[in-house]
Design a protein around this motif. Structure first.
Motif, PDB file in Angstrom:
ATOM      1  N   LYS A 146      -0.010  -5.581  15.274  1.00  0.00           N
ATOM      2  CA  LYS A 146      -0.058  -6.810  14.480  1.00  0.00           C
ATOM      3  C   LYS A 146      -1.313  -6.871  13.612  1.00  0.00           C
ATOM      4  O   LYS A 146      -2.428  -6.730  14.095  1.00  0.00           O
ATOM      5  N   ILE A 147      -1.075  -7.061  12.318  1.00  0.00           N
ATOM      6  CA  ILE A 147      -2.136  -7.387  11.378  1.00  0.00           C
ATOM      7  C   ILE A 147      -1.877  -8.830  10.970  1.00  0.00           C
ATOM      8  O   ILE A 147      -0.816  -9.148  10.444  1.00  0.00           O
ATOM      9  N   LEU A 227      -0.739  -1.129   4.289  1.00  0.00           N
ATOM     10  CA  LEU A 227      -0.766  -2.501   3.802  1.00  0.00           C
ATOM     11  C   LEU A 227      -1.151  -2.464   2.327  1.00  0.00           C
ATOM     12  O   LEU A 227      -2.193  -1.903   1.965  1.00  0.00           O
ATOM     13  N   THR A 228      -0.315  -3.015   1.480  1.00  0.00           N
ATOM     14  CA  THR A 228      -0.599  -3.052   0.050  1.00  0.00           C
ATOM     15  C   THR A 228       0.152  -4.209  -0.573  1.00  0.00           C
ATOM     16  O   THR A 228       1.178  -4.651  -0.048  1.00  0.00           O
ATOM     17  N   ASN A 229      -0.371  -4.713  -1.665  1.00  0.00           N
ATOM     18  CA  ASN A 229       0.326  -5.771  -2.391  1.00  0.00           C
ATOM     19  C   ASN A 229       0.721  -5.319  -3.794  1.00  0.00           C
ATOM     20  O   ASN A 229       0.740  -6.111  -4.738  1.00  0.00           O
ATOM     21  N   MET A 329      -4.412  -0.243   1.969  1.00  0.00           N
ATOM     22  CA  MET A 329      -5.128   0.142   3.189  1.00  0.00           C
ATOM     23  C   MET A 329      -4.212   0.988   4.073  1.00  0.00           C
ATOM     24  O   MET A 329      -3.098   0.586   4.395  1.00  0.00           O
ATOM     25  N   ASP A 330      -4.683   2.164   4.429  1.00  0.00           N
ATOM     26  CA  ASP A 330      -3.989   3.046   5.371  1.00  0.00           C
ATOM     27  C   ASP A 330      -4.541   2.752   6.763  1.00  0.00           C
ATOM     28  O   ASP A 330      -5.720   2.980   7.029  1.00  0.00           O
ATOM     29  N   ILE A 331      -3.685   2.216   7.643  1.00  0.00           N
ATOM     30  CA  ILE A 331      -4.145   1.845   8.981  1.00  0.00           C
ATOM     31  C   ILE A 331      -4.106   3.089   9.862  1.00  0.00           C
ATOM     32  O   ILE A 331      -3.210   3.266  10.689  1.00  0.00           O
ATOM     33  N   GLY A 342      -9.288  -8.417   9.231  1.00  0.00           N
ATOM     34  CA  GLY A 342     -10.262  -9.316   8.632  1.00  0.00           C
ATOM     35  C   GLY A 342      -9.908  -9.723   7.217  1.00  0.00           C
ATOM     36  O   GLY A 342     -10.278 -10.809   6.759  1.00  0.00           O
ATOM     37  N   GLU A 343      -9.185  -8.856   6.511  1.00  0.00           N
ATOM     38  CA  GLU A 343      -8.859  -9.107   5.105  1.00  0.00           C
ATOM     39  C   GLU A 343      -7.474  -9.699   4.898  1.00  0.00           C
ATOM     40  O   GLU A 343      -7.162 -10.201   3.817  1.00  0.00           O
ATOM     41  N   PHE A 344      -6.631  -9.650   5.921  1.00  0.00           N
ATOM     42  CA  PHE A 344      -5.225  -9.976   5.767  1.00  0.00           C
ATOM     43  C   PHE A 344      -4.980 -11.374   5.200  1.00  0.00           C
ATOM     44  O   PHE A 344      -4.195 -11.554   4.272  1.00  0.00           O
ATOM     45  N   SER A 345      -5.660 -12.371   5.738  1.00  0.00           N
ATOM     46  CA  SER A 345      -5.382 -13.751   5.324  1.00  0.00           C
ATOM     47  C   SER A 345      -5.726 -14.008   3.869  1.00  0.00           C
ATOM     48  O   SER A 345      -5.124 -14.866   3.220  1.00  0.00           O
TER      49      SER A 345
END
Length: 349
Positions: A146-147, A227-229, A329-331, A342-345
């Motif tokens: 979970k992110i 994770l990318t937008n 971001m490559d997790i 930390g950056e997700f929100s």
């Protein structure tokens, strides 16, 4: 005159005139702009009623009752993105502005109800072991970590869905039942999900040979730990316009050599560059492939995406690179996981 322009009022427009406008258009909504058409605020029927309850006269100005911090968006995004903003904020209308803050359209929720889904398939590679993320992955497959408040894989699927892509194929292996039990057929997310069971490790491209049927249109392949937008609609348009057989997303990566680098010609010192920074493009783990590329993928053989692209290049096929300038971001490691949380929100509001 465009229908939405009828909803624009000046800050000096009286409340009673604003009432007439929102009643006449049946939108119960107006947008306050200055003389250069820059967004100043919005007015709803509720704003007017609250103003009246406060004792404001109907001759008072719209500026006195407007919402000075309205929800709005910038131009250039997909209709499905705007639809998501409307739904998340329970709005019936959304002002859209250009880079100067000028209103250039108003999007209405009832006009987006018939936005069609795209048929392009999205293949998500979700079978990795996540060895570098141990002990987090000892009991949980990496895509299910979970992110924020949901699994990485759900964020990936929701991001594609916001651009109208609803057909997904998940390649699964390590602790695959956790993924299948959670997502099932995807109905709860409003998408269609099927699965490819990798009985053995086939790499990031090898699993494509297990697709039950070849996609009829260009399709996406993405690693299940990203994770990318980025705008997937723009990525697909780039791929189609370049007339490429395959497109790879790349990310600029800078690294600094921690020493002074010496340039010599035989024994002659030519220069000393102290701790220079090198720039390179790296593979971002997102691809768009033409259905024909599947013929280049060997069956039942470990085969990674770089192998496929090198093979296409060797056969003189046209391949392209799409630079990612958005968040990515490559997790892959525990510190990546913590940083992404930390950056997700902020990134995925």
């Amino acid at each position: 005159m465009n229908k939405w322009t009828q909803l624009l009022v000046k800050p000096s427009t009286s409340i009673i005139e604003t009432m007439k406008i929102i009643d006449r258009t049946a939108r119960q909504f107006a947008v306050v702009v200055d003389k250069e058409n820059k967004l100043l605020g919005t007015i709803t029927d509720g704003d007017i009623r609250r103003g009246i309850l406060k004792g404001l006269a109907l001759e008072a100005t719209s500026q006195q009752i407007m919402n000075r911090e309205p929800i709005y968006e910038t131009e250039g995004k997909s209709l499905l993105f705007y639809k998501r903003i409307l739904e998340q904020n329970n709005l019936k209308q959304l002002p859209v502005v250009n880079e100067k803050g000028q209103v250039n359209k108003i999007i209405f929720s009832d006009e987006l109800d018939k936005v069609a889904s795209k048929e392009n398939v999205v293949v998500i590679m979700a079978g990795g072991l996540g060895t570098r993320l141990q002990p987090l992955t000892n009991n949980t497959p990496k895509p299910m970590l979970k992110i924020g408040d949901k699994p990485i894989l759900e964020t990936i699927i929701s991001s594609f869905k916001s651009y109208g892509f609803t057909n997904f194929v998940l390649t699964v292996n390590y602790k695959k039942e956790q993924i299948k039990d959670y997502f099932q057929d995807g109905r709860f997310l409003g998408v269609n999900i099927t699965y490819i069971d990798e009985e053995k490790r086939l790499g990031t491209a090898g699993a494509l040979s297990l697709l039950e049927s070849r996609p009829s249109q260009p399709f996406f392949v993405i690693n299940g730990d990203l994770l990318t937008n980025i705008n997937y609609e723009q990525l697909l348009e780039f791929h189609n316009s370049s007339e490429s057989l395959a497109t790879i997303c790349v990310r600029e990566h800078n690294y600094q050599i921690p020493y002074g680098v010496i340039e010599v010609d035989n024994d002659r010192l030519m220069s000393i560059k102290e701790k220079p920074i090198h720039q390179s493009f790296v593979n971002a783990g997102i691809y768009v492939l033409d259905p024909m590329t599947i013929t280049h993928v060997p069956t039942d053989t470990f085969f990674d995406m770089p192998d496929l692209f090198n093979k296409l290049i060797k056969h003189n096929e046209r391949v392209s690179a799409f630079p990612i300038r958005e968040y990515w971001m490559d997790i892959g490691r525990v510190d990546d996981f913590e940083k992404a949380n930390g950056e997700f929100s902020e990134v995925f509001k």
